[in-house]
Design a protein around this motif. Structure first.
Motif, PDB file in Angstrom:
ATOM      1  N   GLY A 106       6.767   7.457 -54.493  1.00 53.85           N
ATOM      2  CA  GLY A 106       6.635   7.534 -53.047  1.00 53.85           C
ATOM      3  C   GLY A 106       7.587   6.602 -52.323  1.00 53.85           C
ATOM      4  N   GLY A 107       7.924   5.488 -52.965  1.00 52.11           N
ATOM      5  CA  GLY A 107       8.855   4.547 -52.346  1.00 52.11           C
ATOM      6  C   GLY A 107      10.258   5.099 -52.222  1.00 52.11           C
ATOM      7  N   ALA A 108      10.674   5.913 -53.188  1.00 47.35           N
ATOM      8  CA  ALA A 108      12.018   6.489 -53.148  1.00 47.35           C
ATOM      9  C   ALA A 108      12.164   7.429 -51.964  1.00 47.35           C
ATOM     10  N   ALA A 109      11.215   8.349 -51.802  1.00 46.10           N
ATOM     11  CA  ALA A 109      11.267   9.279 -50.673  1.00 46.10           C
ATOM     12  C   ALA A 109      11.132   8.552 -49.340  1.00 46.10           C
ATOM     13  N   THR A 110      10.301   7.501 -49.313  1.00 44.22           N
ATOM     14  CA  THR A 110      10.113   6.760 -48.061  1.00 44.22           C
ATOM     15  C   THR A 110      11.396   6.053 -47.638  1.00 44.22           C
ATOM     16  N   LEU A 111      12.180   5.581 -48.595  1.00 41.14           N
ATOM     17  CA  LEU A 111      13.462   4.954 -48.252  1.00 41.14           C
ATOM     18  C   LEU A 111      14.417   5.949 -47.603  1.00 41.14           C
ATOM     19  N   VAL A 112      14.411   7.196 -48.060  1.00 41.43           N
ATOM     20  CA  VAL A 112      15.251   8.218 -47.425  1.00 41.43           C
ATOM     21  C   VAL A 112      14.761   8.474 -45.999  1.00 41.43           C
ATOM     22  N   ALA A 113      13.449   8.552 -45.825  1.00 45.20           N
ATOM     23  CA  ALA A 113      12.888   8.705 -44.484  1.00 45.20           C
ATOM     24  C   ALA A 113      13.252   7.516 -43.604  1.00 45.20           C
ATOM     25  N   TRP A 114      13.185   6.321 -44.177  1.00 50.53           N
ATOM     26  CA  TRP A 114      13.513   5.082 -43.448  1.00 50.53           C
ATOM     27  C   TRP A 114      14.969   5.105 -42.997  1.00 50.53           C
ATOM     28  N   ARG A 115      15.840   5.539 -43.884  1.00 49.27           N
ATOM     29  CA  ARG A 115      17.262   5.691 -43.548  1.00 49.27           C
ATOM     30  C   ARG A 115      17.432   6.591 -42.334  1.00 49.27           C
ATOM     31  N   ASP A 116      16.739   7.720 -42.330  1.00 53.21           N
ATOM     32  CA  ASP A 116      16.878   8.672 -41.228  1.00 53.21           C
ATOM     33  C   ASP A 116      16.308   8.121 -39.932  1.00 53.21           C
ATOM     34  N   LEU A 117      15.173   7.406 -40.008  1.00 48.66           N
ATOM     35  CA  LEU A 117      14.579   6.822 -38.812  1.00 48.66           C
ATOM     36  C   LEU A 117      15.507   5.776 -38.195  1.00 48.66           C
ATOM     37  N   GLU A 118      16.114   4.959 -39.047  1.00 46.95           N
ATOM     38  CA  GLU A 118      17.007   3.919 -38.524  1.00 46.95           C
ATOM     39  C   GLU A 118      18.251   4.525 -37.883  1.00 46.95           C
ATOM     40  N   ARG A 119      18.688   5.669 -38.386  1.00 47.64           N
ATOM     41  CA  ARG A 119      19.879   6.305 -37.832  1.00 47.64           C
ATOM     42  C   ARG A 119      19.609   7.007 -36.500  1.00 47.64           C
ATOM     43  N   ARG A 120      18.425   7.616 -36.389  1.00 49.19           N
ATOM     44  CA  ARG A 120      18.235   8.581 -35.316  1.00 49.19           C
ATOM     45  C   ARG A 120      17.316   8.137 -34.186  1.00 49.19           C
ATOM     46  N   ASP A 121      16.419   7.221 -34.428  1.00 42.41           N
ATOM     47  CA  ASP A 121      15.522   6.801 -33.357  1.00 42.41           C
ATOM     48  C   ASP A 121      15.026   5.386 -33.624  1.00 42.41           C
ATOM     49  N   SER A 122      14.135   4.940 -32.755  1.00 42.04           N
ATOM     50  CA  SER A 122      13.655   3.555 -32.849  1.00 42.04           C
ATOM     51  C   SER A 122      12.257   3.461 -33.430  1.00 42.04           C
ATOM     52  N   ASN A 123      11.794   4.522 -34.106  1.00 39.65           N
ATOM     53  CA  ASN A 123      10.426   4.515 -34.608  1.00 39.65           C
ATOM     54  C   ASN A 123      10.192   3.476 -35.692  1.00 39.65           C
ATOM     55  N   SER A 124      11.277   2.973 -36.297  1.00 38.92           N
ATOM     56  CA  SER A 124      11.081   1.964 -37.334  1.00 38.92           C
ATOM     57  C   SER A 124      10.834   0.572 -36.751  1.00 38.92           C
ATOM     58  N   ARG A 125      11.020   0.410 -35.443  1.00 40.19           N
ATOM     59  CA  ARG A 125      10.753  -0.884 -34.826  1.00 40.19           C
ATOM     60  C   ARG A 125       9.244  -1.156 -34.841  1.00 40.19           C
ATOM     61  N   GLY A 126       8.894  -2.395 -35.158  1.00 36.78           N
ATOM     62  CA  GLY A 126       7.487  -2.733 -35.269  1.00 36.78           C
ATOM     63  C   GLY A 126       6.867  -2.243 -36.556  1.00 36.78           C
ATOM     64  N   MET A 127       7.728  -1.796 -37.491  1.00 35.20           N
ATOM     65  CA  MET A 127       7.249  -1.324 -38.781  1.00 35.20           C
ATOM     66  C   MET A 127       8.041  -2.033 -39.877  1.00 35.20           C
ATOM     67  N   TYR A 128       7.381  -2.273 -41.004  1.00 33.09           N
ATOM     68  CA  TYR A 128       8.053  -2.940 -42.124  1.00 33.09           C
ATOM     69  C   TYR A 128       7.673  -2.225 -43.406  1.00 33.09           C
ATOM     70  N   LEU A 129       8.666  -1.931 -44.226  1.00 37.83           N
ATOM     71  CA  LEU A 129       8.470  -1.153 -45.445  1.00 37.83           C
ATOM     72  C   LEU A 129       8.623  -2.023 -46.687  1.00 37.83           C
TER      73      LEU A 129
END
Length: 256
Positions: A128-151
């Motif tokens: 699950g961590g591998a797929a989440t890192l790909v999702a994290w990559r996309d979130l950081e590129r495209r929007d600010s939803n990763s702000r206030g979140m830590y993986l």
């Protein structure tokens, strides 16, 4: 020194699980059954939440197989005892990497929408961590939803299971599309990404975690030549199995 600290914390975690109140152990196992039966990808729970701990919510992300769920029961038990709000996201090994990544992004956004002013700690286990890192990559590129979140990824086989090329089609066929992708790893997707607000918990002892070194090899499947969150964001564990490290991660990350 790190080995001593890790061993001490492991002992304390083991004692906590063994001596945990019967009610919280029972509830943790009931939550595992709820996860198994739920048609939803994102599962929430009705445990008691302490007002002092409302500033942070937690999202657990499943590995490939839930199995009997005992490693998750131990992690859930910590969350229940510490009276924090937490969620669980399912990984589907029959679905593709892209589909799992899309579902993870939906869950991240949903938790963010439900808790817009709180810190969200994501504990992404194993595959699950591998797929989440790909999702994290996309979130950081495209929007600010990763702000206030830590993986935090936990014992995640980023470089794959070491399957030979000729075996990959059979893995797809018999074990699902996501397993087929992980058979060779996610180096193409994750090398050189320089992601932020994330870290890696890595098991280093192959004799304890057989998933870390496929086929009894010496190459650790949890390591890439360029770790996505940076080499300075790696925490090594030398005394954990693939199962026990999840509870250790929960013990460290979930605040009292």
């Amino acid at each position: 020194m790190n080995v001593v600290v890790t061993l001490l914390l492991f002992i304390l975690t083991s004692v906590a699980w063994a001596d945990a109140p019967s009610e919280s152990r029972t509830k943790a196992r009931l939550y595992i059954q709820k996860v198994k039966k739920s048609p939803q990808t994102l599962v929430d729970f009705d445990n008691q939440v302490d007002n002092a701990h409302k500033s942070t919510v937690y999202l657990f992300i499943q590995g490939i197989e839930l199995g009997n769920g005992e490693q998750w029961a131990a992690a859930f038990d910590i969350a229940i005892q510490r009276k924090v709000r937490f969620y669980f996201h399912k990984i589907y090994n029959r679905k593709s990497l892209n589909r799992n990544v899309t579902l993870i992004k939906h869950s991240l956004r949903e938790v963010r929408l439900r808790h817009p002013f709180q810190q969200v700690e994501i504990i992404a286990y194993s595959a699950g961590g591998a797929a989440t890192l790909v999702a994290w990559r996309d979130l950081e590129r495209r929007d600010s939803n990763s702000r206030g979140m830590y993986l935090t990824t936990v014992a995640s086989p980023l470089s794959g299971y070491g399957a030979p090329f000729f075996a990959v089609p059979f893995v797809y066929l018999f074990f699902g599309a996501y397993n087929g992708k992980l058979a060779r790893g996610l180096a193409d997707e994750l090398n050189g990404q320089h992601l932020t607000h994330c870290r890696h918990f890595v098991n280093m002892d192959c004799s304890l975690d057989r998933h870390s070194c496929p086929h009894s090899g010496t190459s650790n499947s949890e390591l890439l030549s360029q770790m996505p969150c940076g080499t300075d964001s790696i925490t090594e564990f030398h005394n954990e199995t693939h199962e026990s490290v999840l509870a250790r991660a929960a013990e460290i990350i979930i605040h009292f």
